[in-house]
Design a protein around this motif. Structure first.
Motif, mmCIF file in Angstrom:
data_model
loop_
_atom_site.group_PDB
_atom_site.id
_atom_site.type_symbol
_atom_site.label_atom_id
_atom_site.label_comp_id
_atom_site.label_asym_id
_atom_site.label_seq_id
_atom_site.Cartn_x
_atom_site.Cartn_y
_atom_site.Cartn_z
ATOM 1 N N UNK A 118 -6.163 -9.405 -11.320
ATOM 2 C CA UNK A 118 -5.787 -8.046 -11.886
ATOM 3 C C UNK A 118 -5.546 -7.308 -10.390
ATOM 4 N N UNK A 119 -6.426 -7.292 -9.359
ATOM 5 C CA UNK A 119 -6.282 -6.572 -7.912
ATOM 6 C C UNK A 119 -4.872 -7.184 -7.487
ATOM 7 N N UNK A 120 -4.814 -8.485 -7.540
ATOM 8 C CA UNK A 120 -3.454 -9.209 -6.948
ATOM 9 C C UNK A 120 -2.174 -8.817 -7.810
ATOM 10 N N UNK A 121 -2.274 -8.564 -8.950
ATOM 11 C CA UNK A 121 -1.088 -8.015 -9.740
ATOM 12 C C UNK A 121 -0.675 -6.758 -9.474
ATOM 13 N N UNK A 122 -1.828 -5.835 -9.218
ATOM 14 C CA UNK A 122 -1.634 -4.544 -8.645
ATOM 15 C C UNK A 122 -0.925 -4.303 -7.317
ATOM 16 N N UNK A 123 -1.497 -5.252 -6.418
ATOM 17 C CA UNK A 123 -1.136 -5.415 -5.062
ATOM 18 C C UNK A 123 0.608 -5.935 -5.228
ATOM 19 N N UNK A 124 0.783 -6.939 -5.991
ATOM 20 C CA UNK A 124 2.143 -7.587 -6.169
ATOM 21 C C UNK A 124 3.048 -6.280 -6.674
ATOM 22 N N UNK A 125 2.680 -5.421 -7.534
ATOM 23 C CA UNK A 125 3.426 -4.322 -7.950
ATOM 24 C C UNK A 125 3.692 -3.506 -6.755
ATOM 25 N N UNK A 126 2.658 -3.060 -5.876
ATOM 26 C CA UNK A 126 2.703 -2.094 -5.086
ATOM 27 C C UNK A 126 3.860 -2.709 -3.994
ATOM 28 N N UNK A 127 3.629 -3.993 -3.638
ATOM 29 C CA UNK A 127 4.623 -4.624 -2.651
ATOM 30 C C UNK A 127 5.936 -4.756 -3.218
ATOM 31 N N UNK A 128 6.263 -4.895 -4.485
ATOM 32 C CA UNK A 128 7.581 -4.892 -5.060
ATOM 33 C C UNK A 128 8.258 -3.737 -4.949
ATOM 34 N N UNK A 129 7.452 -2.548 -5.537
ATOM 35 C CA UNK A 129 7.875 -1.105 -5.490
ATOM 36 C C UNK A 129 8.208 -0.943 -3.985
ATOM 37 N N UNK A 130 7.403 -1.308 -3.100
ATOM 38 C CA UNK A 130 7.705 -0.724 -1.587
ATOM 39 C C UNK A 130 8.820 -1.501 -1.223
ATOM 40 N N UNK A 131 9.025 -2.570 -1.612
ATOM 41 C CA UNK A 131 10.237 -3.312 -1.090
ATOM 42 C C UNK A 131 11.649 -3.087 -1.639
ATOM 43 N N UNK A 132 11.596 -2.407 -2.881
ATOM 44 C CA UNK A 132 12.866 -2.085 -3.246
ATOM 45 C C UNK A 132 13.148 -0.713 -2.738
ATOM 46 N N UNK A 133 11.965 0.104 -2.248
ATOM 47 C CA UNK A 133 12.373 1.338 -1.459
ATOM 48 C C UNK A 133 12.986 0.769 -0.010
ATOM 49 N N UNK A 134 12.549 -0.046 0.513
ATOM 50 C CA UNK A 134 13.183 -0.575 1.741
ATOM 51 C C UNK A 134 14.919 -0.688 1.612
ATOM 52 N N UNK A 135 14.956 -1.707 0.493
ATOM 53 C CA UNK A 135 16.440 -2.097 -0.195
ATOM 54 C C UNK A 135 16.332 -2.751 -1.202
ATOM 55 N N UNK A 136 17.284 -2.829 -2.035
ATOM 56 C CA UNK A 136 17.453 -3.480 -3.143
ATOM 57 C C UNK A 136 17.368 -4.984 -3.060
ATOM 58 N N UNK A 138 16.123 -6.866 -0.557
ATOM 59 C CA UNK A 138 14.897 -7.100 -0.205
ATOM 60 C C UNK A 138 13.829 -7.101 -1.341
ATOM 61 N N UNK A 139 13.994 -6.309 -2.262
ATOM 62 C CA UNK A 139 13.139 -6.037 -3.555
ATOM 63 C C UNK A 139 13.266 -7.199 -4.181
ATOM 64 N N UNK A 140 14.589 -7.703 -4.269
ATOM 65 C CA UNK A 140 15.049 -8.876 -5.361
ATOM 66 C C UNK A 140 14.354 -10.122 -4.731
#
Length: 253
Positions: A118-136, A138-140
């Motif tokens: 659960x913690x891992x998935x939450x972090x994955x989500x945060x990391x994916x969200x943050x990386x899309x904010x850097x650029x699409x 990088x997010x992909x």
């Protein structure tokens, strides 16, 4: 940039939903064939060991050190991650022994896997969200990396949950709820922006410590219970395959 932000939101949410669905499909396919699950449980657990250790040492820890302003503090956070999971397991064991012994006893490692996942998935989500904010792009790229390590891990986790005493239906359901936490992570990242990025710096090393603890303290002892020489060789090879998969991912990122 309202239109641009909407695009980022859609990409990020779409990515985590895709990851949740893919992991479920893999797990669901397995749950249909219980004899396969039983026969290859050692292999799946070995794969999870390799993936967890590979992810921790090849991806998360180098990334945490790279972004760290203080290497000693980052190292302490990794140890803290190990300790948090050690304490959690202690607590679950006490709780476990305090309960009435019923027929369907759930081994504490099952609860630990659920929590860590659960913690891992939450972090994955945060990391994916943050990386899309850097650029699409990088997010992909990040999404692909997460998908590749999520599938063997989800299958390994599902095997461990069933092995711990959960019914297949319950293990599937719990896995799904755990996967949905990545959606929560993405929403948090998109809403909190820079705060989320700062918290990732703290969460990454703690997550790495948790991964190492689960692999070494819980899953490897399980492998010692399974099988003779031939299956031991298979286990070692599969752990190496799990690590190798994580290593190959460094070329994708």
């Amino acid at each position: 940039y309202p239109a641009h932000m909407i695009t980022i939101y859609l990409y990020a949410l779409g990515s985590v939903l895709l990851i949740s669905l893919i992991s479920l499909v893999g797990v669901f396919t397995l749950s249909l064939k219980e004899d396969i699950l039983k026969r290859y449980i050692g292999i799946f657990i070995s794969l999870a060991v390799g993936a967890l250790l590979g992810d921790a040492f090849i991806h998360i820890i180098p990334e945490a050190f790279e972004q760290s302003s203080n290497i000693a503090i980052t190292s302490i956070l990794i140890i803290l991650g190990l300790l948090i999971f050690f304490i959690l397991e202690k607590f679950l064991h006490w709780h476990h022994h305090g309960e009435d012994k019923d027929l369907h006893e759930i081994h504490p490692v099952g609860k630990l896997i659920l929590f860590s996942d659960g913690v891992h998935n939450l972090i994955d989500g945060v990391i994916i969200g943050a990386s899309f904010m850097v650029s699409i792009p990088i997010g992909i790229a990040t999404t692909i990396a997460v998908i590749l390590h999520e599938i063997p891990q989800e299958i390994g986790d599902f095997a461990v949950l069933v092995h711990s005493g959960y019914s297949k239906k319950k293990a599937l359901w719990l896995n799904f709820i755990s996967a949905l936490l990545s959606v929560v992570g993405v929403v948090l990242a998109l809403l909190l922006g820079s705060v989320a990025e700062a918290s990732v710096l703290w969460l990454l090393p703690i997550a790495a410590g948790g991964f190492i603890y689960i692999a070494v303290a819980d899953l490897i002892p399980e492998l010692h219970k399974h099988g003779g020489n031939r299956s031991s060789i298979f286990q070692i090879i599969t752990v190496i395959i799990g690590v190798a998969l994580m290593f190959l991912l460094t070329f994708v990122e």
